[in-house]
Write an enzyme that holds these catalytic residues in place. Structure first.
Site, PDB file in Angstrom:
ATOM      1  N   ARG A 120       0.843  -1.061  -0.442  1.00  0.00           N
ATOM      2  CA  ARG A 120       0.034  -0.280   0.001  1.00  0.00           C
ATOM      3  C   ARG A 120       0.706   1.160  -0.267  1.00  0.00           C
ATOM      4  NH1 ARG A 120      -3.982  -2.787   3.514  1.00  0.00           N
ATOM      5  NH2 ARG A 120      -5.532  -3.568   2.271  1.00  0.00           N
ATOM      6  N   LYS A 142       2.938  11.376 -11.737  1.00  0.00           N
ATOM      7  CA  LYS A 142       2.926  10.623 -11.924  1.00  0.00           C
ATOM      8  C   LYS A 142       3.338   9.100 -12.483  1.00  0.00           C
ATOM      9  CE  LYS A 142      -0.371  13.913 -15.261  1.00  0.00           C
ATOM     10  NZ  LYS A 142      -0.173  13.991 -16.953  1.00  0.00           N
ATOM     11  N   GLU A 184      10.609  18.135 -24.503  1.00  0.00           N
ATOM     12  CA  GLU A 184       9.786  17.849 -23.315  1.00  0.00           C
ATOM     13  C   GLU A 184      10.415  19.807 -22.748  1.00  0.00           C
ATOM     14  OE1 GLU A 184       6.870  16.554 -22.328  1.00  0.00           O
ATOM     15  OE2 GLU A 184       7.187  14.016 -22.863  1.00  0.00           O
ATOM     16  N   LYS A 222       7.611  22.914 -14.244  1.00  0.00           N
ATOM     17  CA  LYS A 222       7.220  22.116 -14.289  1.00  0.00           C
ATOM     18  C   LYS A 222       6.899  21.685 -12.880  1.00  0.00           C
ATOM     19  CE  LYS A 222       5.413  17.090 -14.687  1.00  0.00           C
ATOM     20  NZ  LYS A 222       5.519  15.764 -15.217  1.00  0.00           N
ATOM     21  N   GLU A 232      -4.080  16.987 -11.035  1.00  0.00           N
ATOM     22  CA  GLU A 232      -4.704  17.388 -12.792  1.00  0.00           C
ATOM     23  C   GLU A 232      -6.005  16.996 -12.821  1.00  0.00           C
ATOM     24  OE1 GLU A 232      -2.163  15.901 -16.498  1.00  0.00           O
ATOM     25  OE2 GLU A 232      -3.991  15.007 -16.922  1.00  0.00           O
ATOM     26  N   ARG A 236      -3.267  21.942 -14.311  1.00  0.00           N
ATOM     27  CA  ARG A 236      -2.120  20.757 -14.591  1.00  0.00           C
ATOM     28  C   ARG A 236      -2.197  20.458 -16.674  1.00  0.00           C
ATOM     29  NH1 ARG A 236       1.545  16.083 -11.164  1.00  0.00           N
ATOM     30  NH2 ARG A 236       2.090  15.441 -12.694  1.00  0.00           N
ATOM     31  N   ASN A 240      -0.056  19.175 -20.630  1.00  0.00           N
ATOM     32  CA  ASN A 240      -0.458  17.889 -22.115  1.00  0.00           C
ATOM     33  C   ASN A 240      -0.289  18.452 -23.525  1.00  0.00           C
ATOM     34  OD1 ASN A 240      -1.440  16.437 -19.983  1.00  0.00           O
ATOM     35  ND2 ASN A 240      -2.903  16.612 -20.034  1.00  0.00           N
ATOM     36  N   HIS A 243       0.180  16.162 -26.246  1.00  0.00           N
ATOM     37  CA  HIS A 243       0.432  14.715 -26.214  1.00  0.00           C
ATOM     38  C   HIS A 243      -0.967  14.720 -26.698  1.00  0.00           C
ATOM     39  CE1 HIS A 243       4.467  15.940 -24.373  1.00  0.00           C
ATOM     40  NE2 HIS A 243       4.377  14.666 -23.356  1.00  0.00           N
ATOM     41  N   HIS A 247       0.840  11.220 -28.026  1.00  0.00           N
ATOM     42  CA  HIS A 247       0.453  10.203 -27.419  1.00  0.00           C
ATOM     43  C   HIS A 247       0.030   8.671 -28.858  1.00  0.00           C
ATOM     44  CE1 HIS A 247       0.805  10.621 -22.898  1.00  0.00           C
ATOM     45  NE2 HIS A 247       1.495  10.079 -23.503  1.00  0.00           N
ATOM     46  N   HIS A 263       9.391   8.499 -27.202  1.00  0.00           N
ATOM     47  CA  HIS A 263       8.094   9.429 -26.471  1.00  0.00           C
ATOM     48  C   HIS A 263       8.695  11.617 -27.127  1.00  0.00           C
ATOM     49  CE1 HIS A 263       5.704  11.262 -23.576  1.00  0.00           C
ATOM     50  NE2 HIS A 263       6.758  11.643 -23.280  1.00  0.00           N
TER      51      HIS A 263
HETATM   52  N1  LIG Z   1       5.546  10.535 -15.411  1.00  0.00           N
HETATM   53  C1  LIG Z   1       5.694  11.572 -16.408  1.00  0.00           C
HETATM   54  O1  LIG Z   1       5.760  12.825 -15.514  1.00  0.00           O
HETATM   55  C2  LIG Z   1       6.727  11.424 -17.289  1.00  0.00           C
HETATM   56  C3  LIG Z   1       6.907  12.415 -18.479  1.00  0.00           C
HETATM   57  C4  LIG Z   1       7.146  12.201 -19.549  1.00  0.00           C
HETATM   58  C5  LIG Z   1       7.903  11.241 -20.071  1.00  0.00           C
HETATM   59  N2  LIG Z   1       7.347  10.386 -19.303  1.00  0.00           N
HETATM   60  C6  LIG Z   1       7.683   8.334 -19.818  1.00  0.00           C
HETATM   61  O2  LIG Z   1       8.929   8.083 -20.469  1.00  0.00           O
HETATM   62  C7  LIG Z   1       8.758   7.198 -20.744  1.00  0.00           C
HETATM   63  C8  LIG Z   1      10.039   7.654 -21.932  1.00  0.00           C
HETATM   64  O3  LIG Z   1      10.880   8.257 -21.063  1.00  0.00           O
HETATM   65  P1  LIG Z   1      12.768   8.413 -21.778  1.00  0.00           P
HETATM   66  O4  LIG Z   1      13.152   8.987 -22.825  1.00  0.00           O
HETATM   67  O5  LIG Z   1      14.232   8.043 -20.258  1.00  0.00           O
HETATM   68  O6  LIG Z   1      13.031   6.548 -21.456  1.00  0.00           O
HETATM   69  P2  LIG Z   1      13.782   5.207 -21.455  1.00  0.00           P
HETATM   70  O7  LIG Z   1      13.625   5.361 -19.926  1.00  0.00           O
HETATM   71  O8  LIG Z   1      13.481   4.233 -22.289  1.00  0.00           O
HETATM   72  O9  LIG Z   1      15.547   5.655 -21.438  1.00  0.00           O
HETATM   73  C9  LIG Z   1      15.960   6.261 -22.724  1.00  0.00           C
HETATM   74  C10 LIG Z   1      17.010   4.538 -22.425  1.00  0.00           C
HETATM   75  O10 LIG Z   1      18.310   5.436 -22.354  1.00  0.00           O
HETATM   76  C11 LIG Z   1      18.338   4.356 -21.778  1.00  0.00           C
HETATM   77  N3  LIG Z   1      19.636   4.667 -20.690  1.00  0.00           N
HETATM   78  C12 LIG Z   1      18.762   5.379 -19.905  1.00  0.00           C
HETATM   79  N4  LIG Z   1      19.904   6.334 -18.839  1.00  0.00           N
HETATM   80  C13 LIG Z   1      21.180   6.003 -19.720  1.00  0.00           C
HETATM   81  C14 LIG Z   1      22.177   6.663 -19.295  1.00  0.00           C
HETATM   82  N5  LIG Z   1      22.585   7.088 -18.605  1.00  0.00           N
HETATM   83  N6  LIG Z   1      22.908   6.122 -20.211  1.00  0.00           N
HETATM   84  C15 LIG Z   1      23.644   5.273 -21.266  1.00  0.00           C
HETATM   85  N7  LIG Z   1      21.847   4.871 -21.453  1.00  0.00           N
HETATM   86  C16 LIG Z   1      20.643   5.068 -20.939  1.00  0.00           C
HETATM   87  C17 LIG Z   1      17.387   3.188 -21.313  1.00  0.00           C
HETATM   88  O11 LIG Z   1      17.924   1.932 -20.890  1.00  0.00           O
HETATM   89  C18 LIG Z   1      16.415   3.240 -22.216  1.00  0.00           C
HETATM   90  O12 LIG Z   1      17.197   2.038 -23.099  1.00  0.00           O
HETATM   91  C19 LIG Z   1       7.559   7.227 -21.220  1.00  0.00           C
HETATM   92  O13 LIG Z   1       7.469   5.832 -21.063  1.00  0.00           O
HETATM   93  C20 LIG Z   1       6.363   8.110 -21.001  1.00  0.00           C
HETATM   94  O14 LIG Z   1       5.921   7.768 -21.194  1.00  0.00           O
HETATM   95  C21 LIG Z   1       6.294  10.311 -18.444  1.00  0.00           C
HETATM   96 ZN   LIG Z   2       5.399  13.938 -22.707  1.00  0.00          ZN
END
Ligand SMILES: NC(=O)c1ccc[n+]([C@@H]2O[C@H](COP(=O)([O-])OP(=O)(O)OC[C@H]3O[C@@H](n4cnc5c(N)ncnc54)[C@H](O)[C@@H]3O)[C@@H](O)[C@H]2O)c1
Ligand SMILES: [Zn+2]
Length: 361
Positions: A120, A142, A184, A222, A232, A236, A240, A243, A247, A263
């Site tokens: 939990r 999020k 972003e 942010k 949201e 907030r 988006n 997005h 998305h 993304h």
């Molecule tokens: N929760 C939120 O508010 C929010 C906001 C924006 C995006 N997101 C989510 O984030 C995700 C995308 O995140 P991302 O772009 O970080 O992708 P990711 O987490 O897939 O990382 C990208 C790639 O880089 C590699 N990697 C990470 N750090 C590294 C480093 N320092 N050196 C070498 N390789 C490295 C990872 O293993 C992966 O292969 C999506 O799922 C998106 O929906 C969430």
């Molecule tokens: Zn985003």
């Protein structure tokens, strides 16, 4: 060398800068965490590139249990969560334990979701290692996973104890992923900061060496938005922008192709389409539309939209931001001025997709 900058946004502690890992060590050896069991969640890439650095600089984590998950968006699903819940259980995590999410947005989205649900709710700290996670995903509480390829359909709102942003992790990040996070930063400038937008127009992506000022600016923008409306219910939604279309593009690409769009690449395309809609619906000027489309066109790989227009529209209809199947957008009136909960005729949405493709052809 710059000090770690500690910002407290309401109850969220964000450590940024060269000394951020030192500050994290101090936090974890302090009274709130000293006696807690510590777990690190990493994917196979961050295990290789980032874990040795984290362990060498944060003494408090040298004996932490490491849980590894496979890298990539296709693994942001319930099966991987199940495996992490199982590992925590087998490693005898308790309600006082803390989970350190070491990775990009995929690791922080999964890790935060697992932390919010295990027993939990246990505490967690995000240590973002991609630009996307540093400027966006790791901040704001999020959490979430994808459901049968539909983005972030299952999740919770659950804030981390702290976010520790150490920009040197970016040294090993592949360039395509740096680009993805940059999308972003562009979004933050467009929705909230005309000065930052001007600065980004003057400085091409390829000339940015020191990301820290851009990270700090994004964190500031942010966090201020999240603090006003964590769940949201209203304001907030400005985050988006880009997005709704983005998305849909990302989901389609994920369902259809092994080499799917990142993304940020999908969001960059989404921002061009939604700027077009803003131009038609909420008064964004022709000049601003040209500037936004021009900058994204020159700075991002030229990708065609990955799907038939009808399929993309269908995906937009299943977006969780909608009410009664009406597609909702966040649109720009001007740089830094945003309108939420906007609807558009479907014919115009299709026009915006065609506008994007005409630019990218
Ligand atoms: N929760 C939120 O508010 C929010 C906001 C924006 C995006 N997101 C989510 O984030 C995700 C995308 O995140 P991302 O772009 O970080 O992708 P990711 O987490 O897939 O990382 C990208 C790639 O880089 C590699 N990697 C990470 N750090 C590294 C480093 N320092 N050196 C070498 N390789 C490295 C990872 O293993 C992966 O292969 C999506 O799922 C998106 O929906 C969430
Ligand atoms: Zn985003």
């Amino acid at each position: 060398m710059r000090d770690a900058n500690t910002s407290n946004y309401k109850n969220l502690k964000i450590l940024t800068g060269d000394q951020a890992l030192k500050a994290l060590d101090k936090l974890l050896t302090g009274p709130s965490f000293n006696s807690s069991k510590k777990f690190i969640l990493a994917d196979n890439h961050t295990l290789l590139h980032c874990l040795p650095l984290l362990e060498s600089k944060v003494g408090a984590l040298q004996k932490a249990c490491v849980i590894e998950i496979p890298a990539g968006e296709v693994n942001k699903d319930i099966e991987v969560c199940r495996a992490v819940w199982m590992s925590l259980s087998q490693l005898e995590a308790d309600r006082d334990s803390v989970l350190i999410n070491l990775g990009g947005g995929v690791v922080s989205d999964i890790g935060a979701f697992v932390a919010s649900t295990f027993m939990r709710g246990i505490r967690y700290v995000n240590v973002p290692t991609t630009l996307m996670a540093m400027v966006d995903a790791a901040i704001g509480g999020k959490t979430g996973i994808d459901l049968e390829g539909l983005k972030n359909m299952v999740g919770t709102f659950y804030l981390p104890e702290a976010v520790c942003i150490w920009p040197s992790f970016l040294n090993t990040l592949p360039k395509a992923h740096l680009h993805s996070g940059y999308a972003e930063i562009l979004k933050h400038s467009l929705i909230a900061d005309p000065q930052l937008w001007k600065q980004l127009q003057r400085r091409p992506f390829s000339e940015i060496v020191d990301w820290l000022p851009f990270i700090r600016k994004s964190v500031e923008i942010k966090s201020a938005i999240v603090n006003q409306d964590l769940y949201e219910t209203g304001s907030r939604k400005v985050l988006n922008f880009g997005h709704t279309v983005g998305h849909a593009i990302e989901s389609y690409s994920l369902q259809m192709s092994k080499k799917h769009l990142l993304h940020g690449e999908a969001i960059a395309a989404g921002m061009i389409c939604e700027s077009y809609l803003s131009n038609k619906m909420t008064g964004l000027s022709d000049d601003h539309l040209d500037q936004i489309a021009g900058l994204i066109h020159s700075e991002f790989p030229k990708v065609k939209l990955p799907g038939p227009e009808k399929e993309l529209l269908q995906l937009m209809r299943s977006d969780k931001k909608n009410k009664n199947e009406t597609i909702h957008f966040t649109l720009l009136m001007d740089i830094g001025q945003v309108m939420i909960n906007q609807t558009c005729p479907e014919s115009l949405i299709i026009e915006s997709l065609r506008f994007y493709n005409s630019i990218m052809s």
